[in-house]
Design an enzyme around this catalytic site. Structure first.
Site, PDB file in Angstrom:
ATOM      1  CG  ASP A  15      -2.041  -1.041   1.100  1.00  0.00           C
ATOM      2  OD1 ASP A  15      -1.837  -2.050   0.392  1.00  0.00           O
ATOM      3  OD2 ASP A  15      -3.106  -0.858   1.724  1.00  0.00           O
ATOM      4  CE  LYS A  70      -5.124   2.010   2.842  1.00  0.00           C
ATOM      5  NZ  LYS A  70      -3.982   1.245   3.415  1.00  0.00           N
ATOM      6  CE  LYS A 121      -7.143  -1.076   2.799  1.00  0.00           C
ATOM      7  NZ  LYS A 121      -5.805  -1.638   3.110  1.00  0.00           N
TER       8      LYS A 121
END
Length: 247
Positions: A99, A173, A207
């Protein structure tokens, strides 16, 4: 709804931030991993320093819980080479998911060329090693228009540089959970922000990270179309409880 399969159970405080030792932090991560194993939670999301130990812990228990870690965390201002080096070490240590915090400060300053280059190079590295790559855009630092534009840019760069086969492995995200807001504004995912991301992510999954504190919130996010949820309260959510945690 089985929300456990959507959850990335998260612990990202450093020992300094939490006021505990490295050993105590590792123990917290092991407890997080065991909780994920016992409850069918999809992944644990931890700091890079602990990936090797937690990957080994999970493998020893014959579990397929994924191990994710954060790169360039939490400011995103690391150089491309620094992010590549940190990601390479995480891959070597056994991380399944990377990430990255996108350099949203560079984006805000108009340096989209740098942001695009880091996206392409870091995503290439992750995909080359069959990893899931997620890009944290830190929506609390952006206006609605900027959320839309940066999400759409990531989608465009993905289509220009990668294939349809790759798209399910490249996420956009929402948040780190560490961005400091003012006037009590949320620093994680909001329904409004996530909807903007979903409307502009094209073929890329989204996300929602931070701010999902009740099972109802989680189900609503999933209903909107998110594929993963990052939370420090995964167990509470799957036990149908509300969370007091900030992330």
């Amino acid at each position: 709804m089985n929300i456990a399969q959507y959850l990335d159970s998260t612990y990202l405080k450093t020992p300094e931030q939490s006021g505990i030792s490295n050993e105590e932090t590792l123990q917290k991560d092991k407890e997080l991993a065991q909780e994920a194993i016992d409850n069918g939670i999809f992944a644990v999301m931890i700091r890079p320093d602990y990936v090797s130990d937690i990957k080994k812990y999970i493998q020893e228990r014959n579990s397929n819980v994924a191990v994710g870690t954060v790169i360039g965390f939490h400011e995103g201002t690391y150089s491309i080479d620094e992010k590549l080096a940190e990601a390479s070490k995480a891959i070597e240590d056994g991380a399944d998911e990377l990430d990255f915090v996108i350099n949203y400060n560079a984006y805000l300053q108009g340096n989209t060329a740098l942001v695009k280059e880091e996206f392409v190079q870091c995503t290439q590295l992750g995909l080359k090693h069959d990893k899931i790559v997620k890009w944290i855009i830190e929506i609390a630092a952006l206006s609605d228009e900027q959320i839309a534009d940066l999400t759409k840019s990531i989608s465009t760069w993905a289509e220009e540089n990668f294939t349809e086969h790759d798209f399910p492995h490249i996420f956009v995200k929402s948040s780190t959970g560490f961005y400091v807001t003012t006037e009590g504004k949320p620093n994680g995912a909001t329904f409004e922000g996530i909807k903007i991301m979903l409307d502009n992510a094209g073929k890329l999954p989204v996300k929602a990270a931070g701010g999902v504190r009740t099972p109802e919130d989680a189900e609503k996010m999933i209903g909107l179309g998110v594929k993963r949820i990052g939370t420090s309260s995964a167990l509470a959510l799957i036990q149908n409880q509300s969370s007091a945690e900030g992330y």
